[in-house]
Scaffold this motif. Sequence first.
Motif, PDB file in Angstrom:
ATOM      1  N   PRO A 113      14.049  17.193   6.696  1.00 19.00           N
ATOM      2  CA  PRO A 113      12.926  16.551   6.001  1.00 19.00           C
ATOM      3  C   PRO A 113      13.093  16.643   4.486  1.00 19.00           C
ATOM      4  CG  PRO A 113      12.273  18.699   6.870  1.00 19.00           C
ATOM      5  CD  PRO A 113      13.656  18.437   7.382  1.00 19.00           C
ATOM      6  N   TYR A 114      13.106  15.502   3.835  1.00 18.04           N
ATOM      7  CA  TYR A 114      13.256  15.560   2.374  1.00 18.04           C
ATOM      8  C   TYR A 114      12.526  14.443   1.627  1.00 18.04           C
ATOM      9  CZ  TYR A 114      16.304  11.620   1.090  1.00 18.04           C
ATOM     10  OH  TYR A 114      16.799  10.377   0.796  1.00 18.04           O
ATOM     11  N   CYS A 115      12.053  13.407   2.331  1.00 22.47           N
ATOM     12  CA  CYS A 115      11.531  12.243   1.619  1.00 22.47           C
ATOM     13  C   CYS A 115      10.299  12.561   0.781  1.00 22.47           C
ATOM     14  CB  CYS A 115      11.251  11.092   2.583  1.00 22.47           C
ATOM     15  SG  CYS A 115       9.933  11.382   3.786  1.00 22.47           S
ATOM     16  N   ALA A 116       9.451  13.487   1.248  1.00 27.15           N
ATOM     17  CA  ALA A 116       8.237  13.802   0.484  1.00 27.15           C
ATOM     18  C   ALA A 116       8.581  14.505  -0.823  1.00 27.15           C
ATOM     19  CB  ALA A 116       7.304  14.674   1.320  1.00 27.15           C
ATOM     20  N   MET A 117       9.469  15.485  -0.754  1.00 26.69           N
ATOM     21  CA  MET A 117       9.871  16.182  -1.982  1.00 26.69           C
ATOM     22  C   MET A 117      10.656  15.259  -2.908  1.00 26.69           C
ATOM     23  SD  MET A 117      10.685  20.143  -1.272  1.00 26.69           S
ATOM     24  CE  MET A 117       9.376  21.246  -0.764  1.00 26.69           C
ATOM     25  N   PHE A 118      11.485  14.403  -2.324  1.00 17.74           N
ATOM     26  CA  PHE A 118      12.279  13.500  -3.150  1.00 17.74           C
ATOM     27  C   PHE A 118      11.382  12.624  -4.015  1.00 17.74           C
ATOM     28  CE2 PHE A 118      14.077   9.246  -3.735  1.00 17.74           C
ATOM     29  CZ  PHE A 118      15.205   9.560  -4.468  1.00 17.74           C
ATOM     30  N   LYS A 119      10.271  12.155  -3.462  1.00 14.58           N
ATOM     31  CA  LYS A 119       9.423  11.246  -4.236  1.00 14.58           C
ATOM     32  C   LYS A 119       8.932  11.899  -5.510  1.00 14.58           C
ATOM     33  CE  LYS A 119       5.569   8.111  -4.340  1.00 14.58           C
ATOM     34  NZ  LYS A 119       4.753   7.133  -3.606  1.00 14.58           N
TER      35      LYS A 119
ATOM     36  N   GLY B 188       0.801  -1.216   0.000  1.00  5.51           N
ATOM     37  CA  GLY B 188       0.000   0.000   0.000  1.00  5.51           C
ATOM     38  C   GLY B 188       0.834   1.266   0.000  1.00  5.51           C
ATOM     39  N   VAL B 189       0.225   2.375  -0.411  1.00  9.73           N
ATOM     40  CA  VAL B 189       0.939   3.649  -0.518  1.00  9.73           C
ATOM     41  C   VAL B 189       1.250   4.240   0.855  1.00  9.73           C
ATOM     42  CG1 VAL B 189       0.765   6.046  -1.293  1.00  9.73           C
ATOM     43  CG2 VAL B 189       0.047   4.190  -2.802  1.00  9.73           C
ATOM     44  N   TRP B 190       0.250   4.320   1.723  1.00 15.05           N
ATOM     45  CA  TRP B 190       0.442   5.020   2.997  1.00 15.05           C
ATOM     46  C   TRP B 190       1.435   4.327   3.929  1.00 15.05           C
ATOM     47  CZ3 TRP B 190      -0.332   9.888   3.571  1.00 15.05           C
ATOM     48  CH2 TRP B 190      -1.267  10.520   2.756  1.00 15.05           C
ATOM     49  N   PRO B 191       1.473   3.003   4.012  1.00  9.88           N
ATOM     50  CA  PRO B 191       2.548   2.380   4.807  1.00  9.88           C
ATOM     51  C   PRO B 191       3.939   2.716   4.273  1.00  9.88           C
ATOM     52  CG  PRO B 191       0.782   0.817   4.440  1.00  9.88           C
ATOM     53  CD  PRO B 191       0.469   2.001   3.582  1.00  9.88           C
ATOM     54  N   ASN B 192       4.086   2.793   2.947  1.00  5.19           N
ATOM     55  CA  ASN B 192       5.367   3.190   2.371  1.00  5.19           C
ATOM     56  C   ASN B 192       5.721   4.620   2.748  1.00  5.19           C
ATOM     57  OD1 ASN B 192       6.649   1.101   0.414  1.00  5.19           O
ATOM     58  ND2 ASN B 192       4.465   0.971  -0.057  1.00  5.19           N
ATOM     59  N   LYS B 193       4.730   5.508   2.713  1.00  8.83           N
ATOM     60  CA  LYS B 193       4.991   6.904   3.075  1.00  8.83           C
ATOM     61  C   LYS B 193       5.374   7.024   4.553  1.00  8.83           C
ATOM     62  CE  LYS B 193       2.263   9.303  -0.444  1.00  8.83           C
ATOM     63  NZ  LYS B 193       1.234  10.320  -0.712  1.00  8.83           N
ATOM     64  N   ALA B 194       4.701   6.279   5.397  1.00  9.06           N
ATOM     65  CA  ALA B 194       5.020   6.326   6.833  1.00  9.06           C
ATOM     66  C   ALA B 194       6.426   5.802   7.089  1.00  9.06           C
ATOM     67  CB  ALA B 194       3.984   5.514   7.617  1.00  9.06           C
ATOM     68  N   LEU B 195       6.821   4.732   6.391  1.00  5.31           N
ATOM     69  CA  LEU B 195       8.161   4.189   6.570  1.00  5.31           C
ATOM     70  C   LEU B 195       9.213   5.171   6.052  1.00  5.31           C
ATOM     71  CD1 LEU B 195       9.846   1.762   7.504  1.00  5.31           C
ATOM     72  CD2 LEU B 195       9.694   0.871   5.158  1.00  5.31           C
TER      73      LEU B 195
ATOM     74  N   THR C 299      -0.348  17.480   2.117  1.00 12.66           N
ATOM     75  CA  THR C 299      -0.388  17.007   3.503  1.00 12.66           C
ATOM     76  C   THR C 299       0.812  16.119   3.809  1.00 12.66           C
ATOM     77  OG1 THR C 299      -2.802  17.049   3.443  1.00 12.66           O
ATOM     78  CG2 THR C 299      -1.774  15.758   5.203  1.00 12.66           C
ATOM     79  N   TRP C 300       1.201  15.355   2.826  1.00 16.14           N
ATOM     80  CA  TRP C 300       2.349  14.454   2.952  1.00 16.14           C
ATOM     81  C   TRP C 300       3.629  15.239   3.212  1.00 16.14           C
ATOM     82  CZ3 TRP C 300       5.511  10.681   3.558  1.00 16.14           C
ATOM     83  CH2 TRP C 300       6.479  10.297   2.656  1.00 16.14           C
ATOM     84  N   HIS C 301       3.811  16.376   2.516  1.00 12.59           N
ATOM     85  CA  HIS C 301       4.974  17.229   2.756  1.00 12.59           C
ATOM     86  C   HIS C 301       4.956  17.787   4.179  1.00 12.59           C
ATOM     87  CE1 HIS C 301       4.905  17.260  -1.674  1.00 12.59           C
ATOM     88  NE2 HIS C 301       6.189  17.579  -1.618  1.00 12.59           N
ATOM     89  N   PHE C 302       3.815  18.298   4.595  1.00  9.25           N
ATOM     90  CA  PHE C 302       3.723  18.892   5.924  1.00  9.25           C
ATOM     91  C   PHE C 302       3.954  17.851   7.018  1.00  9.25           C
ATOM     92  CE2 PHE C 302       1.186  22.121   3.563  1.00  9.25           C
ATOM     93  CZ  PHE C 302       2.006  23.206   3.839  1.00  9.25           C
TER      94      PHE C 302
END
Length: 381
Positions: free
Chosen positions: A160-166, A142-149, A225-228
């Motif tokens: 913080p950089y993982c959201a922008m990196f994606k 799933g997408v959200w477990p990947n984002k949380a990890l 929201t993911w970035h924040f």
Amino acid sequence: MSVDKADFSLYGGAETLWEGARSPRRTTITTPTAQDDGKSHPGPPHDPSDFLWLMTEEPHRSRRMAIMKAHPEVTKLMGYEPLTKYIVFGVVSLQLIVAIALRRTHILSPWFLFCAYLIGGTANHNLFLAIHEITHNLAFPGVWPNKALAVFANLPIGIPYCAMFKRYHIEHHKFMGQDGIDTDLPTRIELLLLNNVLGKVFFATFQILFYALRPGFVRSQKLTTWHFANFIVQLVFDYLLVKVFGIKPLVYLLASSFFAGSLHPCAGHFIAEHYLWDGLEQETFSYYGQLNILAYNVGYHNEHHDFPSVAWTRLPALRALAPEFYDTLPSHPSWPMVIVNFIRDKEVGIFARAKRLAKEPASVKLKIVEHDSEVESDKNE
């Protein structure tokens, strides 16, 4: 022939016997072909005054289609890797233990710097590539477990950089080489300012800053929201770490991130992946050496770009499945030597990247990527 016995009247005004001599070939090839024997240079040196501008499409889509036609069983290699989350947890724990253990050590002491470079640089580089793997949704179905990890893996990096990196990385795959869209490409100002030995030393030393800052100058992102969530979780973590253990653990983590993207053996992959070498117009190079153990097999980079849905543990199997496609491609024998050769070799530099003119306005491309991401999320939730 010795210089003393040379007849310089035969050399058109040259004053040495090595004028015009090329650097040794830097890449190797597993299975030589009629077009590339793996020893001589396949093409002339690239023009150091500009990037290599191509009119062809990026090579990975066509090779992916050819491999799927020749080996339809390749689809069995696709899918997430459950092992990833356990490795992420272990490396994050290691970094926190080392950071806290160094809380009473002077930040300029040899021991602190040694730990930050050897342990921290290697660990945070591993987390960079864990986030790269998670960006392709390869840790969970799933997408959200990947984002949380990814947010969790981001913690020891300190920023913080993982959201922008994606978002930037998915564009790198979809629009590889397209100027103004693929932010992995150096800019014109980098070419003008860093196209010499000292410039290359500066770039190789601070390349993590280039990859962090360049995207913001090339194209901005719409914050979600993911970035924040990424920003808030990281800032709260940094605050609590400093509040409880003092500033030194955070300094250790930030220093680790810097070393991970500087003159570190594993950091050679940043340059190895897409810079042009040996007069080739090949846009992506793999590396099959032992350092892949520390880097989620990111050295299998042609394989990764051909099949981004194949997790890191199965990339060697992908290469073994289609040797007629991969063993004939030049690859790098060493990541550390990539950095050394990048600095000292006149045939490679900031200019040695392939670019294409964007087929559509950047704003249109961004909307396409955002739409695709939303559709992907809907499918996985």
